[in-house]
Design a protein around this motif. Structure first.
Motif, PDB file in Angstrom:
ATOM      1  N   THR A  55       0.765  -1.860   3.608  1.00 47.30           N
ATOM      2  CA  THR A  55       0.982  -2.781   2.492  1.00 47.30           C
ATOM      3  C   THR A  55       2.107  -2.231   1.620  1.00 47.30           C
ATOM      4  OG1 THR A  55      -0.710  -1.747   1.115  1.00 47.30           O
ATOM      5  CG2 THR A  55      -1.419  -3.561   2.532  1.00 47.30           C
ATOM      6  N   GLU A  56       2.688  -3.126   0.840  1.00 44.24           N
ATOM      7  CA  GLU A  56       3.945  -2.801   0.152  1.00 44.24           C
ATOM      8  C   GLU A  56       3.931  -1.524  -0.691  1.00 44.24           C
ATOM      9  OE1 GLU A  56       4.594  -6.547  -1.690  1.00 44.24           O
ATOM     10  OE2 GLU A  56       5.662  -7.383   0.051  1.00 44.24           O
ATOM     11  N   PRO A  57       2.865  -1.243  -1.443  1.00 47.22           N
ATOM     12  CA  PRO A  57       2.918  -0.016  -2.262  1.00 47.22           C
ATOM     13  C   PRO A  57       3.003   1.266  -1.430  1.00 47.22           C
ATOM     14  CG  PRO A  57       1.170  -1.476  -3.014  1.00 47.22           C
ATOM     15  CD  PRO A  57       1.666  -2.031  -1.718  1.00 47.22           C
ATOM     16  N   PHE A  58       2.740   1.176  -0.136  1.00 47.46           N
ATOM     17  CA  PHE A  58       2.751   2.370   0.699  1.00 47.46           C
ATOM     18  C   PHE A  58       4.039   2.531   1.492  1.00 47.46           C
ATOM     19  CE2 PHE A  58      -1.654   1.559  -0.222  1.00 47.46           C
ATOM     20  CZ  PHE A  58      -2.143   2.826  -0.502  1.00 47.46           C
TER      21      PHE A  58
ATOM     22  N   VAL B 123       3.061  -5.863   4.700  1.00 47.79           N
ATOM     23  CA  VAL B 123       2.473  -7.082   4.129  1.00 47.79           C
ATOM     24  C   VAL B 123       2.096  -6.821   2.676  1.00 47.79           C
ATOM     25  CG1 VAL B 123       1.586  -7.933   6.342  1.00 47.79           C
ATOM     26  CG2 VAL B 123       0.140  -6.458   4.901  1.00 47.79           C
ATOM     27  N   GLU B 124       1.787  -7.904   1.983  1.00 53.22           N
ATOM     28  CA  GLU B 124       1.428  -7.783   0.568  1.00 53.22           C
ATOM     29  C   GLU B 124       0.140  -6.986   0.383  1.00 53.22           C
ATOM     30  OE1 GLU B 124       1.038 -11.588  -1.269  1.00 53.22           O
ATOM     31  OE2 GLU B 124       3.077 -12.203  -0.756  1.00 53.22           O
TER      32      GLU B 124
ATOM     33  N   GLU C 145       1.747 -13.310   9.197  1.00 55.25           N
ATOM     34  CA  GLU C 145       2.991 -12.639   8.810  1.00 55.25           C
ATOM     35  C   GLU C 145       3.148 -11.311   9.567  1.00 55.25           C
ATOM     36  OE1 GLU C 145       5.624 -13.362   7.273  1.00 55.25           O
ATOM     37  OE2 GLU C 145       6.468 -11.336   7.293  1.00 55.25           O
ATOM     38  N   ALA C 146       2.040 -10.597   9.678  1.00 51.53           N
ATOM     39  CA  ALA C 146       2.071  -9.322  10.410  1.00 51.53           C
ATOM     40  C   ALA C 146       2.412  -9.567  11.883  1.00 51.53           C
ATOM     41  CB  ALA C 146       0.721  -8.614  10.292  1.00 51.53           C
ATOM     42  N   TYR C 147       1.871 -10.630  12.420  1.00 57.50           N
ATOM     43  CA  TYR C 147       2.149 -10.970  13.834  1.00 57.50           C
ATOM     44  C   TYR C 147       3.634 -11.241  14.032  1.00 57.50           C
ATOM     45  CZ  TYR C 147       2.024 -13.591  18.229  1.00 57.50           C
ATOM     46  OH  TYR C 147       2.249 -14.027  19.496  1.00 57.50           O
TER      47      TYR C 147
END
Lengths: 359, 73
Positions: B19-22, B43-44, B61-63
């Protein structure tokens, strides 16, 4: 990090300039560090019998390694006296146990810090504080051993805030989180004795601890009242999980248990039985997980104290570390929850300064 | 990230989702493991507290991001 004792930095003789140099290198926790001169590092190494290149711990995710030498450098920077060094060495050997999972517990959003609990005669030998203001400032050994742990995590294992340490909020124990178990007026055997170490051998227990919860009770005068308050803190919705617990009983609370003849085992059993939330309550706050409930109520091991419809803290009474610490006055005990929503880190202990069953 | 790169090093294709923060942390691990350009899916945030229909959107989205990673030569 490979052993590299020859990596020396030339700095001006001015001590303040050397401190500034350490800042510029990013070698600090935000506070000034003691510049690690060769003389001081050598003196630190003198309190460890093994060669400086001896490996103490290896970071499982990055492969970075902490040698005795690297630990000594950071111990100097933290302000440790050389006689503290065996505690630090033992702590990292304990954290190196896979089930401690020190990568996860130091990288995670959970923001835990390794709590070190020193038990046995070493605590007095190096003048640690087990008494008043136990978790607070004022004692060099407690403060600097705890700080050295953080400096090693940052400088050697590169657990850097925002980059590899993703603690959402962290907690003040991430600067230093190191206490001694109080033996004075303690009615119970010390942890080092319960852990089975030979007589006279001290131990350090490491516990990936989340924040600190003060447990105040000045009105209760029975074990059930005191421990009911402790259990309530352990079972708060924000903390309850399958994880382990650390409970430090204030002497004032311990005297109430001792007067009634309660043992550590009895206390652990009571706390486990009482530290629970109903399944309905857990569902109401969105924290119920069927798999965790099943693990606690059956599966490989079934605990008779885990009642149907109740989600307890931990898997059983042995998950609750209970010891005495703090000053004579005040009905203030403490509960420290484990890191993680589950059992991703389990507490470990090691003897200090001795080798037992070494290969 | 560590697991994904470890799979790749064992010859198994993998696609890491973070996820985005990581993002910074993921790049840091990739760099540490010697593959600074290792691609990953982002992803978010968050995941845990999302409804099922929201998770489905993130999964789709991940796909989309996973296809070029898993089919690259």
């Amino acid at each position: 990090m490979p052993y590299d004792a020859e990596r020396l930095h030339e700095v001006p003789d001015d001590p303040l300039a050397a401190i500034d140099y350490c800042y510029e290198q990013g070698w600090t926790d935000g506070l000034p560090v003691m510049p690690p001169s060769v003389e001081r590092v050598t003196e630190m190494l003198g309190h460890e019998g093994r060669p400086p290149e001896t490996l103490l711990a290896r970071h499982p995710a990055t492969g970075l390694e902490c040698t005795v030498h690297a630990a000594a450098v950071n111990a100097v920077m933290a302000g440790c006296r050389p006689e503290y060094f065996p505690v630090l060495v033992a702590a990292f050997e304990a954290m190196n146990e896979p089930s401690f999972n020190f990568h996860g517990s130091t990288a995670s959003t959970g923001g835990s810090a390794p709590l070190l609990i020193v038990s046995g005669p070493v605590a007095d030998d190096i003048a640690m504080n087990a008494d008043v203001n136990l978790f607070g400032p004022g004692n060099r050994a407690n403060a600097t051993i705890g700080r050295a742990v953080r400096l090693i995590l940052m400088n050697v294992f590169r657990m850097l805030p925002g980059i590899s340490d993703k603690s959402t909020q962290g907690h003040p124990g991430k600067f230093a989180f190191c206490i001694a178990e109080r033996h004075r007026d303690n009615p119970w055997p010390l942890l080092c004795e319960e852990q089975g170490y030979p007589e006279g051998v001290s131990s350090v227990t490491v516990f990936a601890g989340g924040g600190f919860c003060n447990i105040e009770n000045h009105g209760g005068d029975t074990p059930e009242q005191i421990l009911g308050t402790v259990a309530d803190a352990m079972a708060n919705y924000g903390c309850i999980s399958l994880g382990q617990s650390a409970v430090v009983l204030a002497p004032e609370h311990m005297r109430i248990l001792a007067r009634a003849g309660w043992t550590r085992r009895q206390t652990q059993d009571y706390l486990f039985a009482q530290a629970y939330r109903s399944v309905e309550g857990m569902k109401a706050v969105g924290k119920h997980r069927e798999g965790e409930y099943a693990k606690q109520h059956g599966g490989e091991i079934s605990y008779s104290l885990a009642k149907d419809g109740q989600f307890h803290r931990g898997l059983g009474p042995d998950d609750i570390l209970v010891l005495m610490g703090g000053g004579d006055a005040g009905g203030h005990s403490s509960f420290i929850p484990s890191w993680s929503r589950g059992r991703s880190s389990l507490m470990q202990s090691r003897p200090i300064g001795v080798c037992i069953d070494c290969e | 990230m560590h697991d994904g790169i470890s799979f790749e090093q064992l010859g198994k294709r993998a696609a890491v989702i973070c996820t985005e923060p990581f993002e910074v942390t993921a790049h840091n691990i990739a760099r540490t493991m010697g593959l600074p350009d290792y691609p990953f899916i982002m992803v978010e945030h968050p995941i845990g507290s999302r409804r099922a229909d929201e998770i489905r959107i993130l999964a789709e989205e991940a796909y989309r991001q996973a296809l070029p990673i898993l089919t690259a030569a």
